[in-house]
Design a protein around this motif. Structure first.
Motif, PDB file in Angstrom:
ATOM      1  N   THR A   1       0.814  -1.218   0.000  1.00 53.67           N
ATOM      2  CA  THR A   1       0.000   0.000   0.000  1.00 53.67           C
ATOM      3  C   THR A   1       0.842   1.260   0.000  1.00 53.67           C
ATOM      4  O   THR A   1       0.308   2.356  -0.129  1.00 53.67           O
ATOM      5  N   GLY A   2       2.143   1.111   0.216  1.00 54.63           N
ATOM      6  CA  GLY A   2       3.008   2.275   0.311  1.00 54.63           C
ATOM      7  C   GLY A   2       3.206   2.742   1.742  1.00 54.63           C
ATOM      8  O   GLY A   2       3.998   3.630   1.997  1.00 54.63           O
ATOM      9  N   THR A   3       2.454   2.146   2.679  1.00 52.03           N
ATOM     10  CA  THR A   3       2.600   2.508   4.088  1.00 52.03           C
ATOM     11  C   THR A   3       2.823   1.254   4.926  1.00 52.03           C
ATOM     12  O   THR A   3       2.467   0.152   4.525  1.00 52.03           O
ATOM     13  N   ALA A   4       3.393   1.447   6.101  1.00 51.32           N
ATOM     14  CA  ALA A   4       3.671   0.334   7.007  1.00 51.32           C
ATOM     15  C   ALA A   4       2.500   0.123   7.954  1.00 51.32           C
ATOM     16  O   ALA A   4       1.987   1.076   8.536  1.00 51.32           O
ATOM     17  N   GLU A   5       2.071  -1.138   8.093  1.00 55.69           N
ATOM     18  CA  GLU A   5       1.042  -1.524   9.059  1.00 55.69           C
ATOM     19  C   GLU A   5       1.616  -2.661   9.893  1.00 55.69           C
ATOM     20  O   GLU A   5       2.118  -3.640   9.326  1.00 55.69           O
ATOM     21  N   PRO A   6       1.551  -2.551  11.209  1.00 58.22           N
ATOM     22  CA  PRO A   6       2.121  -3.607  12.060  1.00 58.22           C
ATOM     23  C   PRO A   6       1.557  -4.989  11.734  1.00 58.22           C
ATOM     24  O   PRO A   6       0.348  -5.156  11.600  1.00 58.22           O
ATOM     25  N   GLY A   7       2.466  -5.960  11.561  1.00 54.69           N
ATOM     26  CA  GLY A   7       2.061  -7.340  11.321  1.00 54.69           C
ATOM     27  C   GLY A   7       1.552  -7.633   9.924  1.00 54.69           C
ATOM     28  O   GLY A   7       1.095  -8.735   9.647  1.00 54.69           O
ATOM     29  N   LYS A   8       1.621  -6.664   9.028  1.00 60.64           N
ATOM     30  CA  LYS A   8       1.130  -6.855   7.655  1.00 60.64           C
ATOM     31  C   LYS A   8       2.222  -6.476   6.666  1.00 60.64           C
ATOM     32  O   LYS A   8       2.962  -5.523   6.869  1.00 60.64           O
ATOM     33  N   GLY A   9       2.304  -7.232   5.580  1.00 61.34           N
ATOM     34  CA  GLY A   9       3.298  -6.944   4.558  1.00 61.34           C
ATOM     35  C   GLY A   9       3.176  -7.904   3.392  1.00 61.34           C
ATOM     36  O   GLY A   9       2.150  -8.573   3.226  1.00 61.34           O
ATOM     37  N   HIS A  10       4.221  -7.994   2.602  1.00 59.74           N
ATOM     38  CA  HIS A  10       4.202  -8.851   1.415  1.00 59.74           C
ATOM     39  C   HIS A  10       5.587  -9.451   1.192  1.00 59.74           C
ATOM     40  O   HIS A  10       6.575  -9.014   1.763  1.00 59.74           O
ATOM     41  N   HIS A  11       5.615 -10.469   0.339  1.00 58.81           N
ATOM     42  CA  HIS A  11       6.843 -11.222   0.078  1.00 58.81           C
ATOM     43  C   HIS A  11       7.735 -10.549  -0.967  1.00 58.81           C
ATOM     44  O   HIS A  11       7.263  -9.843  -1.852  1.00 58.81           O
ATOM     45  N   HIS A  12       9.029 -10.845  -0.839  1.00 63.74           N
ATOM     46  CA  HIS A  12      10.041 -10.492  -1.834  1.00 63.74           C
ATOM     47  C   HIS A  12      10.976 -11.683  -1.957  1.00 63.74           C
ATOM     48  O   HIS A  12      11.235 -12.376  -0.971  1.00 63.74           O
ATOM     49  N   LEU A  13      11.488 -11.909  -3.131  1.00 58.37           N
ATOM     50  CA  LEU A  13      12.501 -12.943  -3.361  1.00 58.37           C
ATOM     51  C   LEU A  13      13.770 -12.253  -3.837  1.00 58.37           C
ATOM     52  O   LEU A  13      13.728 -11.431  -4.755  1.00 58.37           O
ATOM     53  N   ILE A  14      14.876 -12.584  -3.205  1.00 58.09           N
ATOM     54  CA  ILE A  14      16.171 -12.074  -3.639  1.00 58.09           C
ATOM     55  C   ILE A  14      16.926 -13.255  -4.220  1.00 58.09           C
ATOM     56  O   ILE A  14      17.173 -14.246  -3.533  1.00 58.09           O
ATOM     57  N   ILE A  15      17.249 -13.147  -5.498  1.00 61.84           N
ATOM     58  CA  ILE A  15      17.915 -14.245  -6.198  1.00 61.84           C
ATOM     59  C   ILE A  15      19.380 -13.891  -6.411  1.00 61.84           C
ATOM     60  O   ILE A  15      19.704 -12.883  -7.048  1.00 61.84           O
ATOM     61  N   ASP A  16      20.250 -14.734  -5.843  1.00 59.27           N
ATOM     62  CA  ASP A  16      21.705 -14.584  -5.994  1.00 59.27           C
ATOM     63  C   ASP A  16      22.211 -13.208  -5.552  1.00 59.27           C
ATOM     64  O   ASP A  16      23.127 -12.643  -6.149  1.00 59.27           O
ATOM     65  N   GLY A  17      21.617 -12.674  -4.526  1.00 58.27           N
ATOM     66  CA  GLY A  17      22.060 -11.390  -3.981  1.00 58.27           C
ATOM     67  C   GLY A  17      22.003 -11.436  -2.467  1.00 58.27           C
ATOM     68  O   GLY A  17      21.621 -12.446  -1.877  1.00 58.27           O
ATOM     69  N   ASP A  18      22.378 -10.347  -1.849  1.00 59.96           N
ATOM     70  CA  ASP A  18      22.352 -10.241  -0.399  1.00 59.96           C
ATOM     71  C   ASP A  18      21.210  -9.337   0.025  1.00 59.96           C
ATOM     72  O   ASP A  18      20.789  -8.453  -0.735  1.00 59.96           O
ATOM     73  N   VAL A  19      20.759  -9.538   1.242  1.00 58.03           N
ATOM     74  CA  VAL A  19      19.693  -8.703   1.776  1.00 58.03           C
ATOM     75  C   VAL A  19      20.280  -7.336   2.120  1.00 58.03           C
ATOM     76  O   VAL A  19      21.246  -7.252   2.872  1.00 58.03           O
TER      77      VAL A  19
END
Length: 153
Positions: free
Chosen positions: A74-92
């Motif tokens: 949504t563009g804003t932070a809500e406690p306990g809510k979010g979405h996934h990301h995959l990082i392929i062959d990289g570092d966080v």
């Protein structure tokens, strides 16, 4: 006047006998019988493929979430809510800035829990699942998962 000391002694003996617990369950048993809540798990995981799998492209990465709710970005932070990301062959990257764009990071801001992957070169690859808030900033309190696979075609 002699009755008062006899009554006091009798009362003391009765009190000590009652508190001895000879006819009661031990305190430890009553404590052990009380339900103990398990600590809350706050993590995301890669459900498939499995660690060390050899895969052919395209393949699907399936994710799961425990202790957090998967919602669209949504563009804003809500406690306990979010979405996934995959990082392929990289570092966080840092947990204080939004995750960078592709090709290393795949944003799953539509609240999806799986993604088809293709276009990787044959050989070993590392995929890191990261959970981020609505502004794509990684949630440091959510345990991440890492998967190592081998692409065979």
């Amino acid at each position: 006047m002699r009755r008062l000391p006899i009554l006091a002694v009798t009362a003391a003996v009765s009190f000590v006998s009652a508190c001895s617990g000879a006819d009661k369950a031990p305190v430890a048993d009553s404590v052990a019988a009380a339900p103990v809540a398990a600590p809350a798990v706050v993590a995301i995981g890669i459900a498939s493929p499995a660690e060390g799998d050899s895969v052919m492209q395209p393949f699907t990465v399936r994710l799961e979430a425990m202790g957090v709710e998967v919602v669209p970005a949504t563009g804003t932070a809500e406690p306990g809510k979010g979405h996934h990301h995959l990082i392929i062959d990289g570092d966080v990257p840092s947990d204080t800035a939004p995750l960078p764009a592709a090709p290393i990071v795949i944003h799953m801001g539509d609240a999806s829990t799986e993604r088809n992957i293709e276009g990787l070169k044959p050989g070993p690859h590392r995929i890191i699942a990261v959970f981020a808030d609505g502004a794509h900033v990684p949630m440091a309190s959510v345990k991440r998962d890492t998967l190592n696979i081998v692409v065979i075609k």
